[in-house]
Design an enzyme around this catalytic site. Sequence first.
Site, PDB file in Angstrom:
ATOM      1  N   HIS A 111      64.187  21.068  62.551  1.00 51.66           N
ATOM      2  CA  HIS A 111      62.952  20.063  62.334  1.00 51.66           C
ATOM      3  C   HIS A 111      61.940  20.702  63.176  1.00 51.66           C
ATOM      4  O   HIS A 111      62.001  21.022  63.942  1.00 51.66           O
ATOM      5  CB  HIS A 111      63.397  18.654  62.818  1.00 51.66           C
ATOM      6  N   ASP A 142      61.172   3.826  59.307  1.00 53.77           N
ATOM      7  CA  ASP A 142      60.212   4.831  59.835  1.00 53.77           C
ATOM      8  C   ASP A 142      58.902   4.912  58.815  1.00 53.77           C
ATOM      9  O   ASP A 142      57.785   5.213  59.186  1.00 53.77           O
ATOM     10  CB  ASP A 142      60.858   6.336  59.951  1.00 53.77           C
ATOM     11  N   ARG A 190      51.499   2.933  62.245  1.00 54.98           N
ATOM     12  CA  ARG A 190      51.046   3.686  63.398  1.00 54.98           C
ATOM     13  C   ARG A 190      49.783   4.434  63.075  1.00 54.98           C
ATOM     14  O   ARG A 190      48.739   4.469  63.704  1.00 54.98           O
ATOM     15  CB  ARG A 190      51.976   4.618  63.839  1.00 54.98           C
ATOM     16  N   SER A 208      60.908   8.316  65.585  1.00 55.25           N
ATOM     17  CA  SER A 208      60.386   8.661  64.278  1.00 55.25           C
ATOM     18  C   SER A 208      61.015   9.956  63.834  1.00 55.25           C
ATOM     19  O   SER A 208      61.905   9.894  62.732  1.00 55.25           O
ATOM     20  CB  SER A 208      59.087   8.631  64.267  1.00 55.25           C
ATOM     21  N   LYS A 236      65.174  10.230  61.466  1.00 53.29           N
ATOM     22  CA  LYS A 236      65.077  11.016  60.179  1.00 53.29           C
ATOM     23  C   LYS A 236      66.326  12.010  60.407  1.00 53.29           C
ATOM     24  O   LYS A 236      67.027  12.251  59.470  1.00 53.29           O
ATOM     25  CB  LYS A 236      63.832  11.522  59.820  1.00 53.29           C
TER      26      LYS A 236
HETATM   27  N1  URA Z   1      56.324  13.590  62.955  1.00 52.03           N
HETATM   28  C1  URA Z   1      57.116  12.498  62.654  1.00 52.03           C
HETATM   29  O1  URA Z   1      58.027  12.680  61.590  1.00 52.03           O
HETATM   30  N2  URA Z   1      56.823  11.346  63.159  1.00 52.03           N
HETATM   31  C2  URA Z   1      56.090  11.303  64.124  1.00 52.03           C
HETATM   32  O2  URA Z   1      55.915  10.131  64.646  1.00 52.03           O
HETATM   33  C3  URA Z   1      55.182  12.243  64.417  1.00 52.03           C
HETATM   34  C4  URA Z   1      55.394  13.495  63.779  1.00 52.03           C
END
Ligand code: URA
Length: 433
Positions: free
Chosen positions: A82, A161, A168, A183, A187
């Site tokens: 990621h 999320d 947010r 977050s 994922k």
């Molecule tokens: N990328 C994400 O997936 N979530 C966040 O909160 C910030 C960056």
Amino acid sequence: MRMYDIIKKKRDGYALCEAEIREFIKGYVAGEIPDYQVSALLMAIFFRGMTDEETAILTDAMAHSGDTVDLSCFGDLSVDKHSTGGVGDKTTLVITPVLASLGAKVAKMTGRGLGHTGGTADKLESIEGFCTSLSGDRFISQTEEIGIAVTAQGGNLTPADKMLYALRDVTATVDSIPLITSSIMSKKLAAGAKNIVLDVKMGSGAFMKSEADAETLARKMVDIGKRCGRNVSALITNMDRPLGSAVGNSLEVIEAAGVLRGEVKGDLYETCVALATEMAALSLSLSPDEAKRQVVDAIESKAAFEKMKQWISAQGGNSDWLSDVSLFPKAAYSLEIKADRGGFITKMDAEMIGTAVVILGGGRLKKDDGIDHSAGIMLYAKTGDKIEEGDILCTLYTCNEQSLSAAADKYREAIKIGDEKPDTIPQVVKILR
Ligand code: URA
């Protein structure tokens, strides 16, 4: 359990217990808790923070708020990466075939670009015929057969999320370390890989502008992933300038293929080798030295390039385009930008360069905007490089001639030329395990 009491407890600086966190996520996803109460809780978390224990529970609750991907059929071989988002970041296109050619299993969900950062799904769709929406069965069977499948994130993965991120975004609560950690890691956990490598960017094009913030975020994400039973490491890498020379969808695919054909070195090659080394070390249980040897060999022997072609064909893409990149459709218009003085490039604002690509049509401002795959910028000089007056600094590409002058202005605003060679941060700043 009343949401009012949960908000008040966090507002007053106390740690929430497991039942409170799980109730909050469950109730929000079920539509039983209104946005205004969740907004208040997010702001309380923003100011009061969360303990590691709270963050781990929140991450787990979010990861299980919808569907999850089961990669257990691949045992310890499944591996994912990621990136916290960057400009010119095409590392997934390079690294996934490297890992698959070494025997790891890369079943990867990927996203689309939004704002100044690009997305792997958009890049891949610049190859004629490439299909980014695989069914669940096809996703697994292709990974079984050739070691690699990449699909755009669909279905009902981590709905918590999606809902929280949207809130947010409009309540000024994005830049909170526990909220970013939960977050991103929710994922990754839902996507199922046993081994996860995180590329935490720092610098002008990144979320985290300083090394200290990048390290805090990286440490938290590694620890949470381990608590949840995954092998995780993180690299902090330089995003103080775009990565590589190409920014824009088809230009980036061409550059990525160039790395695997052995023709592109520099910061992009270095970052890809470092990330792939870490992924190989975790998923294939190799020492870092042996992992690096195998990664470099996969690139030099062209085994990874052949794997990339096999992967592109398996998903319906025309893999001849990777060997003969002149087959990619060209932008109708281009503009070279020349240096108006000599000296050193002392600064590049990566975010502004990403924005210039959006202006050219290569990115989107809203989720449903269309995209010009041929639009983008080729950079011929980056931070630290010496230049002479009149040198070509970059070429802009687009199918919308009107966009050229605004994009050129944005590019010029993004770079500074000075007399002194600047200090540059290393490409790979730190590795956290
Ligand atoms: N990328 C994400 O997936 N979530 C966040 O909160 C910030 C960056």
